[in-house]
Design a protein around this motif. Structure first.
Motif, PDB file in Angstrom:
ATOM      1  N   CYS A  50       2.132   3.979  -3.765  1.00  0.00           N
ATOM      2  CA  CYS A  50       2.211   5.083  -4.721  1.00  0.00           C
ATOM      3  C   CYS A  50       3.075   4.696  -5.921  1.00  0.00           C
ATOM      4  O   CYS A  50       2.691   4.913  -7.069  1.00  0.00           O
ATOM      5  N   LYS A  51       4.221   4.137  -5.658  1.00  0.00           N
ATOM      6  CA  LYS A  51       5.130   3.734  -6.739  1.00  0.00           C
ATOM      7  C   LYS A  51       4.457   2.748  -7.685  1.00  0.00           C
ATOM      8  O   LYS A  51       4.678   2.769  -8.896  1.00  0.00           O
ATOM      9  N   ARG A  52       3.598   1.886  -7.122  1.00  0.00           N
ATOM     10  CA  ARG A  52       2.945   0.851  -7.925  1.00  0.00           C
ATOM     11  C   ARG A  52       1.514   1.231  -8.322  1.00  0.00           C
ATOM     12  O   ARG A  52       0.674   0.377  -8.544  1.00  0.00           O
ATOM     13  N   VAL A  55      -2.077   4.719 -12.155  1.00  0.00           N
ATOM     14  CA  VAL A  55      -1.930   6.072 -12.698  1.00  0.00           C
ATOM     15  C   VAL A  55      -1.129   6.884 -11.688  1.00  0.00           C
ATOM     16  O   VAL A  55      -1.566   7.101 -10.555  1.00  0.00           O
ATOM     17  N   LEU A  56       0.065   7.321 -12.103  1.00  0.00           N
ATOM     18  CA  LEU A  56       0.956   8.077 -11.228  1.00  0.00           C
ATOM     19  C   LEU A  56       1.046   9.504 -11.724  1.00  0.00           C
ATOM     20  O   LEU A  56       1.575   9.776 -12.801  1.00  0.00           O
ATOM     21  N   SER A  78      -2.104   0.187  -6.199  1.00  0.00           N
ATOM     22  CA  SER A  78      -3.176   1.156  -5.987  1.00  0.00           C
ATOM     23  C   SER A  78      -3.682   1.621  -7.342  1.00  0.00           C
ATOM     24  O   SER A  78      -3.079   1.324  -8.384  1.00  0.00           O
ATOM     25  N   ASP A  79      -4.780   2.345  -7.318  1.00  0.00           N
ATOM     26  CA  ASP A  79      -5.351   2.830  -8.569  1.00  0.00           C
ATOM     27  C   ASP A  79      -4.789   4.182  -8.985  1.00  0.00           C
ATOM     28  O   ASP A  79      -4.667   4.466 -10.174  1.00  0.00           O
ATOM     29  N   ASN A  80      -4.459   5.018  -8.012  1.00  0.00           N
ATOM     30  CA  ASN A  80      -4.002   6.363  -8.352  1.00  0.00           C
ATOM     31  C   ASN A  80      -3.103   6.914  -7.254  1.00  0.00           C
ATOM     32  O   ASN A  80      -3.307   6.649  -6.074  1.00  0.00           O
ATOM     33  N   ARG A 195      -0.808  11.500  -2.337  1.00  0.00           N
ATOM     34  CA  ARG A 195      -2.190  11.077  -2.106  1.00  0.00           C
ATOM     35  C   ARG A 195      -2.468   9.808  -2.906  1.00  0.00           C
ATOM     36  O   ARG A 195      -2.466   9.820  -4.151  1.00  0.00           O
ATOM     37  N   VAL A 196      -2.676   8.739  -2.173  1.00  0.00           N
ATOM     38  CA  VAL A 196      -2.863   7.415  -2.776  1.00  0.00           C
ATOM     39  C   VAL A 196      -4.321   6.986  -2.622  1.00  0.00           C
ATOM     40  O   VAL A 196      -4.905   7.145  -1.548  1.00  0.00           O
ATOM     41  N   ARG A 197      -4.879   6.424  -3.707  1.00  0.00           N
ATOM     42  CA  ARG A 197      -6.266   5.952  -3.655  1.00  0.00           C
ATOM     43  C   ARG A 197      -6.379   4.526  -4.181  1.00  0.00           C
ATOM     44  O   ARG A 197      -5.796   4.192  -5.217  1.00  0.00           O
ATOM     45  N   ILE A 198      -7.098   3.704  -3.423  1.00  0.00           N
ATOM     46  CA  ILE A 198      -7.479   2.367  -3.880  1.00  0.00           C
ATOM     47  C   ILE A 198      -8.983   2.386  -4.048  1.00  0.00           C
ATOM     48  O   ILE A 198      -9.722   2.637  -3.085  1.00  0.00           O
TER      49      ILE A 198
END
Length: 248
Positions: A50-52, A55-56, A78-80, A195-198
């Motif tokens: 999430c930190k990386r 888009v955060l 990650s992407d988002n 919520r993290v998305r790759i």
């Protein structure tokens, strides 16, 4: 029998193809099965992704935002990543003694005594279940939480270590009594999900395609409810202060 024959023939074709590639100096690409689901990750790993995120919480990041480097890394993980609030509640915090004692216990005392009591209470900022709030800086994950928190009554910056409440009250102390001030802060609790998305990777030469991966991690954050300060002054903690009388 026919089925066994086709299986044997297919196996021979694969062996011949690999053998031909090795004989001619070609490259053999191992076709490994793609993962159908996101690999299990620890909460710390999910929060690092999430930190990386590129888009955060709707904001485009650069690798410098999380201490990355174009060569040495780390790069985007990650992407988002979004923080999505699911619940918000207020409740009373622990009551604490906020002043020294003021007695009216003289042997010859016959009248109530009026005393001016200056009191102060310091309320610690809460910490999230997944990340420590008190680390300074308003960007990154802390900025996300501050933004979500400020939607409500509180204007507290989530990177603040502690905040104070205080006042000066005049209290009448009956004969034979000792008084002190107690303060009960009003606290707030925000529950939500990171919520993290790759994104899915269609693949390329020598790179297998991979499906979209999603990770969800609950977080619970607590902190004081704040009252706006007068004339631009910093806000103070909301709560109830009252005198408490005890016998001499």
């Amino acid at each position: 029998m026919a089925r066994r024959s086709r299986k044997s023939k297919n196996r021979k074709v694969r062996i011949v193809a690999i053998g031909a590639a090795l004989a001619t100096g070609g490259v053999v690409v191992a076709l490994l099965p793609s993962a159908n689901a996101a690999e299990a990750k620890t909460p710390a790993q999910i929060m690092d992704l999430c930190k990386r995120a590129e888009v955060l919480n709707g904001k485009q990041q650069s690798i410098e935002d999380f201490g990355g480097h174009p060569i040495a890394g780390p790069s985007f993980g990650s992407d988002n990543c979004d923080f999505v609030e699911t619940k918000f509640e207020t409740f009373n915090g622990p009551t604490e003694k906020a002043s020294i004692d003021f007695p009216n216990c003289e042997p010859n005392a016959t009248e109530p005594a009026k005393v001016s009591i200056a009191w102060e209470s310091e309320v610690a900022q809460g910490k999230g279940k997944q990340i420590a709030i008190v680390q300074g800086g308003s960007g990154g994950l802390f900025g996300v939480l501050t933004g979500a928190w400020s939607v409500h009554k509180s204007s507290l910056d989530m990177t603040t270590n502690t905040v104070k409440a205080g006042s000066k009250d005049t209290v009448e102390v009956p004969v034979g009594k000792v008084v002190h001030m107690e303060f009960t802060p009003k606290l707030q609790r925000m529950t939500g999900e990171w919520r993290v998305r790759i994104d899915a990777n269609p693949g390329s030469f020598a790179v297998n395609p991979s499906p979209e991966q999603n990770f969800v991690l609950e977080d619970v954050v607590e902190g004081p409810s704040m009252l706006a300060g007068a004339a631009g002054a910093p806000g103070v903690v909301d709560g109830v202060a009252k005198p408490v009388f005890e016998d001499c």
